[in-house]
Design a protein around this motif. Structure first.
Motif, PDB file in Angstrom:
ATOM      1  N   UNK A 105       0.842  -1.195   0.000  1.00 18.69           N
ATOM      2  CA  UNK A 105       0.000   0.000   0.000  1.00 18.69           C
ATOM      3  C   UNK A 105       0.881   1.250   0.000  1.00 18.69           C
ATOM      4  N   UNK A 106       0.577   2.174  -0.895  1.00 20.38           N
ATOM      5  CA  UNK A 106       1.366   3.396  -0.983  1.00 20.38           C
ATOM      6  C   UNK A 106       1.036   4.334   0.172  1.00 20.38           C
ATOM      7  N   UNK A 107       2.048   4.978   0.750  1.00 23.13           N
ATOM      8  CA  UNK A 107       1.781   5.911   1.853  1.00 23.13           C
ATOM      9  C   UNK A 107       1.010   7.127   1.372  1.00 23.13           C
ATOM     10  N   UNK A 108       0.137   7.634   2.240  1.00 21.18           N
ATOM     11  CA  UNK A 108      -0.603   8.848   1.896  1.00 21.18           C
ATOM     12  C   UNK A 108       0.241  10.083   2.198  1.00 21.18           C
ATOM     13  N   UNK A 109       1.143   9.960   3.168  1.00 19.31           N
ATOM     14  CA  UNK A 109       1.992  11.085   3.560  1.00 19.31           C
ATOM     15  C   UNK A 109       3.415  10.579   3.747  1.00 19.31           C
ATOM     16  N   UNK A 110       4.376  11.338   3.214  1.00 15.50           N
ATOM     17  CA  UNK A 110       5.767  10.888   3.293  1.00 15.50           C
ATOM     18  C   UNK A 110       6.709  12.079   3.392  1.00 15.50           C
ATOM     19  N   UNK A 111       7.663  11.981   4.305  1.00 14.23           N
ATOM     20  CA  UNK A 111       8.779  12.923   4.403  1.00 14.23           C
ATOM     21  C   UNK A 111      10.039  12.197   3.943  1.00 14.23           C
ATOM     22  N   UNK A 112      10.790  12.825   3.048  1.00 18.36           N
ATOM     23  CA  UNK A 112      12.044  12.252   2.570  1.00 18.36           C
ATOM     24  C   UNK A 112      13.185  13.214   2.872  1.00 18.36           C
ATOM     25  N   UNK A 113      13.949  12.882   3.918  1.00 18.05           N
ATOM     26  CA  UNK A 113      15.129  13.668   4.323  1.00 18.05           C
ATOM     27  C   UNK A 113      14.806  15.161   4.420  1.00 18.05           C
ATOM     28  N   UNK A 114      13.722  15.465   5.113  1.00 19.32           N
ATOM     29  CA  UNK A 114      13.259  16.845   5.233  1.00 19.32           C
ATOM     30  C   UNK A 114      14.097  17.595   6.269  1.00 19.32           C
ATOM     31  N   UNK A 115      14.492  18.798   5.905  1.00 19.06           N
ATOM     32  CA  UNK A 115      15.177  19.698   6.820  1.00 19.06           C
ATOM     33  C   UNK A 115      14.486  21.043   6.845  1.00 19.06           C
ATOM     34  N   UNK A 116      14.674  21.764   7.948  1.00 21.24           N
ATOM     35  CA  UNK A 116      14.079  23.096   8.054  1.00 21.24           C
ATOM     36  C   UNK A 116      14.982  23.984   8.890  1.00 21.24           C
ATOM     37  N   UNK A 117      15.169  25.217   8.415  1.00 21.35           N
ATOM     38  CA  UNK A 117      15.947  26.209   9.144  1.00 21.35           C
ATOM     39  C   UNK A 117      15.092  27.442   9.392  1.00 21.35           C
ATOM     40  N   UNK A 118      15.343  28.077  10.529  1.00 23.79           N
ATOM     41  CA  UNK A 118      14.668  29.327  10.858  1.00 23.79           C
ATOM     42  C   UNK A 118      15.726  30.382  11.132  1.00 23.79           C
ATOM     43  N   UNK A 119      15.741  31.421  10.308  1.00 23.92           N
ATOM     44  CA  UNK A 119      16.765  32.474  10.411  1.00 23.92           C
ATOM     45  C   UNK A 119      18.171  31.883  10.402  1.00 23.92           C
ATOM     46  N   UNK A 120      18.369  30.874   9.552  1.00 25.26           N
ATOM     47  CA  UNK A 120      19.674  30.248   9.426  1.00 25.26           C
ATOM     48  C   UNK A 120      19.998  29.241  10.507  1.00 25.26           C
ATOM     49  N   UNK A 121      19.094  29.065  11.464  1.00 26.34           N
ATOM     50  CA  UNK A 121      19.324  28.119  12.562  1.00 26.34           C
ATOM     51  C   UNK A 121      18.596  26.816  12.253  1.00 26.34           C
ATOM     52  N   UNK A 122      19.318  25.685  12.207  1.00 25.19           N
ATOM     53  CA  UNK A 122      18.660  24.419  11.874  1.00 25.19           C
ATOM     54  C   UNK A 122      17.697  23.966  12.966  1.00 25.19           C
ATOM     55  N   UNK A 123      16.477  23.650  12.558  1.00 31.98           N
ATOM     56  CA  UNK A 123      15.474  23.105  13.473  1.00 31.98           C
ATOM     57  C   UNK A 123      15.433  21.583  13.346  1.00 31.98           C
ATOM     58  N   UNK A 124      15.568  21.098  12.107  1.00 32.29           N
ATOM     59  CA  UNK A 124      15.593  19.653  11.871  1.00 32.29           C
ATOM     60  C   UNK A 124      16.393  19.359  10.614  1.00 32.29           C
ATOM     61  N   UNK A 125      16.941  18.141  10.578  1.00 32.39           N
ATOM     62  CA  UNK A 125      17.684  17.678   9.410  1.00 32.39           C
ATOM     63  C   UNK A 125      17.313  16.228   9.122  1.00 32.39           C
ATOM     64  N   UNK A 126      17.201  15.901   7.831  1.00 25.30           N
ATOM     65  CA  UNK A 126      17.081  14.508   7.374  1.00 25.30           C
ATOM     66  C   UNK A 126      15.966  13.730   8.074  1.00 25.30           C
ATOM     67  N   UNK A 127      14.809  14.360   8.253  1.00 23.71           N
ATOM     68  CA  UNK A 127      13.673  13.676   8.879  1.00 23.71           C
ATOM     69  C   UNK A 127      12.903  12.908   7.807  1.00 23.71           C
ATOM     70  N   UNK A 128      12.725  11.608   8.035  1.00 24.89           N
ATOM     71  CA  UNK A 128      12.015  10.755   7.078  1.00 24.89           C
ATOM     72  C   UNK A 128      10.997   9.891   7.813  1.00 24.89           C
ATOM     73  N   UNK A 129       9.803   9.800   7.255  1.00 25.93           N
ATOM     74  CA  UNK A 129       8.780   8.886   7.765  1.00 25.93           C
ATOM     75  C   UNK A 129       7.688   8.758   6.717  1.00 25.93           C
ATOM     76  N   UNK A 130       6.819   7.771   6.894  1.00 22.15           N
ATOM     77  CA  UNK A 130       5.683   7.579   5.993  1.00 22.15           C
ATOM     78  C   UNK A 130       4.471   7.190   6.821  1.00 22.15           C
ATOM     79  N   UNK A 131       3.289   7.626   6.372  1.00 23.01           N
ATOM     80  CA  UNK A 131       2.031   7.281   7.026  1.00 23.01           C
ATOM     81  C   UNK A 131       1.116   6.585   6.035  1.00 23.01           C
ATOM     82  N   UNK A 132       0.492   5.509   6.491  1.00 25.40           N
ATOM     83  CA  UNK A 132      -0.408   4.737   5.649  1.00 25.40           C
ATOM     84  C   UNK A 132      -1.837   5.279   5.739  1.00 25.40           C
TER      85      UNK A 132
END
Length: 248
Positions: A1-28
Motif C-alpha cells: 500500500x502506498x503511503x498517503x503522507x511521506x517525508x524524505x530527508x526533510x530539513x528546516x531552518x529558521x533564520x539560518x538556525x537548523x530546526x531539523x535535518x534529514x527527517x524521514x517517515x511515511x504514514x499509511x
C-alpha cells in the motif's frame, strides 16, 4: 500500500538556525500517528510543513506521491483554539469550505447536518459559537475539517485547553470518527496518555537536528475507542516506556 503522507530527508531552518535535518517517515491511509515531545522539539513545525504553511529547507514532503506546495483541500487543520466564525451558526461554520467552493445552499445544509451528527452535535446546527461549551466548539472545528473530506487531518493539540473529562470523551470521538471515515490523522500532543490512547504509532521527538526520533507501535484491543483501554496493561506498559525514554 502506498503511503498517503511521506517525508524524505526533510530539513528546516529558521533564520539560518537548523530546526531539523534529514527527517524521514511515511504514514499509511487511515493511520493515526501521534507526535509527542517537549516544546520546541519540532512537532508543530512538522505539522505546518504537512499543512503547507511552511516549506522544507531541504528534502521533500509528499502527499499521495505529490510534493506539498502550499495549503490544499486534501489537508485540514484542527487548531488548539477552535477558530470559529462567531457571527456564523454551527451549520455555516461546518459548511464554510463548501460555501467557498460554490456548493448550493441545500447541499451545504445537508453536509452540515451529517457532520454535526458525526461529531455529536445534532440539534445545535442553528446555534452560535457563544452558546456552546469549549468541547462543543472543538467538535464544530472538527466537523468543519471533516466536511471538506481531506486525505489527511492535522490536529495541533486540539484538546489541551479542555478539562480532563471532556478531553477524554473527544479522544474517544476521534477514534470513532476514524472508524467511520478512514481519515489519516497526524496528532500533535504534549500528553503521553493522549498519544498512547489515540495513536497507531507514536513519534517521540527530542532533538531533530540529526533526524533521529523514537517510534513506538501501539497494540491495544479493539475497539480502540474503548475508554477501558486506558486501564489495559499494554497501555500502562507503553506509557511507562515512553516516560522513561523522555526522562533519559
Amino acid at each position: 500500500m502506498n503511503p498517503v503522507l511521506k517525508f524524505e530527508k526533510v530539513g528546516f531552518q529558521y533564520d539560518g538556525r537548523p530546526i531539523m535535518r534529514d527527517v524521514s517517515f511515511a504514514m499509511q491511509p487511515g493511520e493515526i500517528v501521534a507526535v509527542l515531545g517537549p516544546s520546541g522539539c519540532g512537532k508543530t513545525t512538522i505539522l505546518n510543513m504537512v499543512a503547507g504553511f511552511l516549506d522544507p529547507t531541504d528534502g521533500v514532503a509528499l502527499i499521495d506521491g505529490r510534493e506539498i506546495r502550499g495549503p490544499g483541500p486534501d489537508r485540514g487543520v484542527v487548531f488548539q483554539a477552535a477558530a470559529l466564525f462567531d457571527w456564523m451558526t454551527v451549520a455555516d461554520n461546518i459548511s464554510f469550505s463548501l460555501r467557498c467552493a460554490g456548493r448550493p445552499r441545500a447541499e451545504r445544509r445537508q453536509v452540515a447536518e451529517e457532520m454535526a451528527a458525526l461529531v455529536g452535535l445534532t440539534g445545535f446546527e442553528d446555534a452560535y459559537p457563544y452558546q456552546l461549551s469549549g468541547g462543543m466548539r472543538q467538535r464544530v472545528g472538527l466537523a468543519r475539517v471533516l466536511a471538506a473530506k481531506p486525505k489527511v487531518m492535522l490536529m495541533d493539540e486540539p484538546f489541551s485547553a479542555l478539562d480532563v473529562q471532556t478531553r477524554e470523551v473527544l479522544q474517544e470521538e476521534v477514534l470513532r470518527i476514524r472508524e467511520r471515515t478512514g481519515c489519516t490523522t497526524l496528532f500533535v500532543t504534549h500528553s503521553i496518555d493522549e498519544a498512547v490512547f489515540l495513536g497507531d504509532r507514536i513519534f517521540l521527538l527530542t532533538d531533530l537536528k540529526d533526524g533521529a526520533f523514537d517510534t513506538f507501535s501501539v497494540d491495544l484491543p479493539a475497539p480502540r475507542g474503548n475508554p477501558e483501554n486506558r486501564l489495559h496493561p499494554a497501555f500502562i506498559r507503553l506509557r511507562e516506556a515512553i516516560y522513561r525514554r523522555m526522562r533519559h
